[in-house]
Design a protein around this motif. Sequence first.
Motif, mmCIF file in Angstrom:
data_model
loop_
_atom_site.group_PDB
_atom_site.id
_atom_site.type_symbol
_atom_site.label_atom_id
_atom_site.label_comp_id
_atom_site.label_asym_id
_atom_site.label_seq_id
_atom_site.Cartn_x
_atom_site.Cartn_y
_atom_site.Cartn_z
ATOM 1 N N UNK A 185 30.032 -37.209 51.856
ATOM 2 C CA UNK A 185 30.454 -38.440 51.186
ATOM 3 C C UNK A 185 30.949 -38.145 49.769
ATOM 4 N N UNK A 186 30.261 -37.242 49.075
ATOM 5 C CA UNK A 186 30.667 -36.880 47.711
ATOM 6 C C UNK A 186 32.037 -36.199 47.733
ATOM 7 N N UNK A 187 32.246 -35.340 48.716
ATOM 8 C CA UNK A 187 33.548 -34.672 48.845
ATOM 9 C C UNK A 187 34.669 -35.689 49.029
ATOM 10 N N UNK A 188 34.418 -36.712 49.869
ATOM 11 C CA UNK A 188 35.431 -37.761 50.064
ATOM 12 C C UNK A 188 35.757 -38.465 48.751
ATOM 13 N N UNK A 189 34.711 -38.744 47.984
ATOM 14 C CA UNK A 189 34.931 -39.409 46.683
ATOM 15 C C UNK A 189 35.714 -38.494 45.742
ATOM 16 N N UNK A 190 35.428 -37.185 45.789
ATOM 17 C CA UNK A 190 36.167 -36.236 44.941
ATOM 18 C C UNK A 190 37.657 -36.228 45.301
ATOM 19 N N UNK A 191 37.946 -36.312 46.616
ATOM 20 C CA UNK A 191 39.346 -36.320 47.037
ATOM 21 C C UNK A 191 40.057 -37.601 46.602
ATOM 22 N N UNK A 192 39.295 -38.707 46.612
ATOM 23 C CA UNK A 192 39.904 -40.000 46.270
ATOM 24 C C UNK A 192 40.042 -40.190 44.758
ATOM 25 N N UNK A 193 39.074 -39.656 43.996
ATOM 26 C CA UNK A 193 39.061 -39.852 42.523
ATOM 27 C C UNK A 193 38.852 -38.492 41.857
ATOM 28 N N UNK A 194 39.849 -37.641 41.982
ATOM 29 C CA UNK A 194 39.747 -36.241 41.606
ATOM 30 C C UNK A 194 39.282 -36.066 40.168
ATOM 31 N N UNK A 195 40.025 -36.648 39.217
ATOM 32 C CA UNK A 195 39.729 -36.409 37.793
ATOM 33 C C UNK A 195 38.441 -37.093 37.364
ATOM 34 N N UNK A 196 38.193 -38.290 37.891
ATOM 35 C CA UNK A 196 36.982 -39.021 37.520
ATOM 36 C C UNK A 196 35.730 -38.266 37.971
ATOM 37 N N UNK A 197 35.753 -37.750 39.195
ATOM 38 C CA UNK A 197 34.591 -37.026 39.696
ATOM 39 C C UNK A 197 34.388 -35.708 38.957
ATOM 40 N N UNK A 198 35.489 -35.066 38.547
ATOM 41 C CA UNK A 198 35.347 -33.840 37.743
ATOM 42 C C UNK A 198 34.605 -34.143 36.440
ATOM 43 N N UNK A 199 34.988 -35.231 35.791
ATOM 44 C CA UNK A 199 34.317 -35.603 34.542
ATOM 45 C C UNK A 199 32.843 -35.930 34.791
ATOM 46 N N UNK A 200 32.556 -36.587 35.926
ATOM 47 C CA UNK A 200 31.170 -36.928 36.267
ATOM 48 C C UNK A 200 30.351 -35.663 36.496
ATOM 49 N N UNK A 201 30.892 -34.729 37.281
ATOM 50 C CA UNK A 201 30.214 -33.452 37.526
ATOM 51 C C UNK A 201 29.952 -32.721 36.204
ATOM 52 N N UNK A 202 30.987 -32.669 35.401
ATOM 53 C CA UNK A 202 30.916 -31.938 34.132
ATOM 54 C C UNK A 202 29.818 -32.498 33.240
ATOM 55 N N UNK A 203 29.746 -33.846 33.196
ATOM 56 C CA UNK A 203 28.734 -34.498 32.354
ATOM 57 C C UNK A 203 27.325 -34.196 32.852
ATOM 58 N N UNK A 204 27.133 -34.205 34.175
ATOM 59 C CA UNK A 204 25.796 -33.968 34.728
ATOM 60 C C UNK A 204 25.372 -32.515 34.561
ATOM 61 N N UNK A 205 26.309 -31.582 34.673
ATOM 62 C CA UNK A 205 25.985 -30.170 34.440
ATOM 63 C C UNK A 205 25.534 -29.973 32.994
ATOM 64 N N UNK A 206 26.259 -30.581 32.063
ATOM 65 C CA UNK A 206 25.927 -30.451 30.648
ATOM 66 C C UNK A 206 24.609 -31.142 30.320
ATOM 67 N N UNK A 207 24.364 -32.303 30.958
ATOM 68 C CA UNK A 207 23.118 -33.023 30.710
ATOM 69 C C UNK A 207 21.917 -32.200 31.156
ATOM 70 N N UNK A 208 22.104 -31.392 32.207
ATOM 71 C CA UNK A 208 21.002 -30.560 32.695
ATOM 72 C C UNK A 208 20.763 -29.365 31.777
ATOM 73 N N UNK A 209 21.841 -28.817 31.240
ATOM 74 C CA UNK A 209 21.714 -27.649 30.371
ATOM 75 C C UNK A 209 22.891 -27.626 29.410
ATOM 76 N N UNK A 210 22.589 -27.830 28.143
ATOM 77 C CA UNK A 210 23.648 -27.913 27.138
ATOM 78 C C UNK A 210 24.441 -26.612 27.021
ATOM 79 N N UNK A 211 23.860 -25.511 27.526
ATOM 80 C CA UNK A 211 24.546 -24.226 27.427
ATOM 81 C C UNK A 211 25.554 -24.008 28.551
#
Length: 807
Positions: free
Chosen positions: A741-767
Amino acid sequence: MMEVSTIIEQQCALIKDQGTSVTNDQLKTCLDNIVIELNQDKMKTNVATIQQIVSSISFRLKNDQAFYEAKLVDHQLFLIIRDYYLDILRRWRTGQVLDPMLGQVFTQIAILFAELCFHATDADVDLLKQLLIHESLINEICACLKDIATSGKHLQDQHVKAIDYTVRAIHYLGKGRIDIQSMAMFCELHDSIVNCVCSNYFASMFKQIAELEKLNEAQTFLLDTCTDYICWHDAGHYNDTCIAIRTALLNIFTCWFQDQLLSFHKLSRVAIQVIGQLCITLIGGNASDEELFPQPIREDYCKMIDQISSILNTIMESETVDEITKALIRVLAQNLYSLTMTNDLRTYIKSKNMIPLLLKLTNIEDETIQFHVYRILASIMTEEDMKTLTNSTKIANVFLGFLINLIDDSSMIPRFHNLLRSLKILVQHDQIKEELTKQGVLPLLLRCVTESKFDLIKVRLSALEILLALTFNDDAARQLKNNSEFISNLKTLVTSSTNRHLQRVAENLLWKLEIEETAITKSHGISTISHVASKKYDIMLSYSHSDKELCYRIHDCLVKDNFRVWIDRDQMHGQTMVAMATAIENSYFVFLCMSEAYKQSAYCQSEAHYAFERQCCLIPLVMKSGYRPDGWLGIIASGKIYIDFSKLGFDVAYEKLKNEIIRYRTNQVQSTSTKKSFRHDLDVKTINPPVKSDEQYPLIEDYPHCINQWTTDHVRSFLINEKLDCLLPVLGNMNGRLLHETHKRCKAHWDLMFQTFKAEVTADNQQKLLTIDTYIRFLDVIEKYIPIVPNDKSKPSTSSSTFCTLI
């Protein structure tokens, strides 16, 4: 006894003569001549004369539909016949013994009235109302029913058959016609019938039906006609009726039914029919989702669920299912569906693990059984359960078939209303949305919305809410968006409708179809601490009306703690989606108040979807004990800490909530700090708990070819093996279906999901930082495990995905 007039004999012979072509005008002339003759001397009281007239008209009605088309119901002759019947009824009720001929005429007239009403068209209704909804007649019938309910009088008299057919006539006239059912005289009759069903005489008769092959006159009246009458009455006090009947009879029924568990195969067709009609009145189909029954009633309902389950299990263990058994299954399945109407009983049904049994029942070649069973499954299955089904096409086809059959059948209006109620539940599942759209449900729903003959709330509002849910399917949304007539109709509802519920759903539909996409594209940036000062609110509460009490309490505490909170206190009065969107845009946090009711609400889905797309800080709150989000809500809440108010208790959960707010804000401020050491204690659960490192568990080298079969361990191993371990905080606690389901959302909203992924990775570890090439590589390497969608040329054709599709 006075002889029958020669003139009347001649006219009756002409009416009965099928060999002669008699025009409508000639038929009217025959009736005119009969009335003229009756008005002379004492012909109106001559039983032989009246019997010949009634017999002639009944014969003509039975053998020639043209008589109905002649529109003769308003003729004076029928008023004369009614008054004659009323005179016999009055004499019989007060104790006069009827001679054989008079008793026969008494019943014949009642059967004639029943025939007229059974074949009545809408054009005949007003004329038949004048004939039968007649104060003196209704008063006499009610007095007779009172005698039956209080003392059992008339039940041993064969002439009760005349009462039976008169009640049937009035029932046929009012069936599906709320304006008639709402008349004061009709309501008085209804109450009298309910009293008969609640009487000791009904209970005593019911206990004797198990193996009866035929009902006598009194049994037919009480067990069949009265229960059927109540089943189809839908004029506002349906719930009061159910309360009265279940109070009087529910325990009696469940005790009797318990005795049938070992001998149910001996139940006759007659007994099965009576059980079905009685159960409809015992359970009722209009219970609200939040309704809680008194404990004794609840215990009996749970007992009934256990009994139904036991019988169905025994049936499915046998090798053959004959026609009588199918009739029993239809009744049991319909009643089990009715018992899913409240959250409390639905939860009990889920606890009985009935899904395997119900899936077996869908293999029985009987559309009615399949219809009821699929309705039950839609009510109790999770999104993940639904995805395991291989027959979503069949499910949609069954529902569509019933919709086509019921939409224009005025005699089946309550069932039509319940069908739409079932569809509202069913369309929460993405597979069903897709199949219903493919099979052409939209034109039928649009008819429900636009044609004035349909009930404003039970049909038009329900259809609009189903359409709102379908807008989350791209194909359905496109079709609706391109339907200019529908869009115009929505705008008219918004500006002209006096019903706030219709206005609300119309506004939400217009938002989804015309505004939302533009509103989302205006904001792609991620909220940071620099934006907080510009927000009008700290928090927006998104909730279902079913959970309002707890949500109001949370709101009040937040306000006391000086948070600026937006909440739609008058949610049922309907804030526009534009107002909701403005609140979301102007709030730093959006609290998703999760429950089954929240997940099933297209309104709530619209709010949560917009908040997710706007990349608001989402904090999921669990409103109901044991609830775990799935489907669209599971995807939106994935990876976020959630606070379980039902498990922790209010005070502890509220403190955890405040700590979570602080954690979010601290992470925003400490943009250059090392990873936080803050940990929640065991009382706070997470949808995605902390992910283990690759040293903490063995890696899996071999994955199933189809991503939908992956476990959480498969997903984690895949990410590590493909050097995508930076995505573990985002995806590491998903199973294969959620990852799909997440993959489908990534295909439909490519740039938005990239920003979401990026934010969650950074929130987990600032490094850590997610790079765009890692994100693209993730989408590429997972592609071969994605099932091929038929006719979707965008998917590469690989042996793996072909095998996956076959699975």
